[in-house]
Design an enzyme around this catalytic site. Structure first.
Site, PDB file in Angstrom:
ATOM      1  N   THR A 203       0.814  -1.224   0.000  1.00  0.00           N
ATOM      2  CA  THR A 203       0.000   0.000   0.000  1.00  0.00           C
ATOM      3  C   THR A 203       0.844   1.270   0.000  1.00  0.00           C
ATOM      4  O   THR A 203       0.587   2.200  -0.759  1.00  0.00           O
ATOM      5  CB  THR A 203      -0.896   0.037   1.252  1.00  0.00           C
ATOM      6  OG1 THR A 203      -1.145  -1.276   1.695  1.00  0.00           O
ATOM      7  CG2 THR A 203      -2.209   0.686   0.964  1.00  0.00           C
ATOM      8  N   GLY A 204       1.841   1.324   0.889  1.00  0.00           N
ATOM      9  CA  GLY A 204       2.638   2.544   1.017  1.00  0.00           C
ATOM     10  C   GLY A 204       3.450   2.835  -0.229  1.00  0.00           C
ATOM     11  O   GLY A 204       3.520   3.988  -0.688  1.00  0.00           O
TER      12      GLY A 204
END
Length: 257
Positions: A203-204
């Protein structure tokens, strides 16, 4: 676009996630690999940093010939690599999105404790946008975030190190996910629904790369971050099982729209 980050052999995060995001958002992705990891859906089984001279040679090779319109940094692993990359960014006239990767989704350390000061003093001052999660912002500033008010304190503490904008990712707080984007004057609270999906690996990396992609297209920071948030929210909703642990987000979710 250029990503300067580690390789994820499982394909969910790192260089692999960055390049998928860049393609999905209409940019040409180039890469400088800083480290190689043995990694899958269960965790990181090993990591090996590349020599600084190899990182420098990759960077100069693509930037001097092809040029670059936005740079994203991820896993830099050591103080030497942080300082090497910071020196290269200082010579590059392009927006930089700094994802100060400290630990993996599974809690595996991806940045030496001895490198934190180099991140603060060498890398963050060059960032157009810095994108720490709550654990990473605590590592960098000492501010422990337990509420939205804490996110504001953490953002202001991070801005003391010199990035133009701080994006504090609040997904680990209870309730609906909220991120705070601020330059110390403007505040933008970016909210999204929480999807009941455990497959959130990458996600990051994906968010930071999406921001950089929109900056490469010429969007101003607030518009770039807002569009990137929409993209990663859709990718999380479409995350899928892979292997026996936490699967990746779906970088291709928007291509069929």
């Amino acid at each position: 676009m250029l990503t300067v980050a580690g390789s994820d052999s499982g394909g969910g995060a790192g260089i692999q996630a960055d390049l998928k995001t860049m393609l999905a958002l209409g940019t040409h992705g180039m890469s400088v690999i800083t480290a190689v990891t043995a990694q899958n859906s269960l965790g990181v089984q090993g990591a090996w940093e590349l020599p600084a001279e190899a990182v420098r040679a990759q960077y100069r090779s693509v930037v001097d010939d092809i040029g670059v319109q936005a740079v994203k940094t991820g896993m830099l692993a050591t103080a030497e690599l942080v300082e090497t990359v910071a020196g290269l960014l200082a010579e590059t006239d392009a927006p930089a999105v700094v994802d100060p990767v400290g630990v993996s989704k599974h809690g595996d350390a991806l940045l030496a404790a001895s490198a934190l000061d180099s991140v603060r003093t060498k890398l963050l001052p060059l960032a157009t946008v810095a994108t720490p999660n709550l654990d990473e912002v605590t590592q960098l500033t000492g501010v422990r975030v337990e509420s939205e008010a804490g996110m504001r304190r953490a953002a202001l503490a991070l801005l003391e190190y010199g990035p133009r904008w701080a994006l504090i990712k609040g997904g680990h707080l209870p309730g609906e996910p909220v991120d705070l984007l601020t330059d110390g004057t403007e505040e933008h609270w970016l909210r999204a629904p929480r999807h009941d999906n455990r497959h959130t690996h990458g996600t990051g990396c994906t968010l930071a790369s999406a921001i950089a992609a929109h900056l490469a297209h010429g969007r101003p920071v607030v518009a770039a971050v807002t569009a990137a948030k929409e993209y990663v929210t859709g990718a999380i909703a479409a995350g899928f099982p892979l292997g026996g642990g936490i699967g990746p987000v779906d970088h291709a979710w928007a291509l069929g729209r």
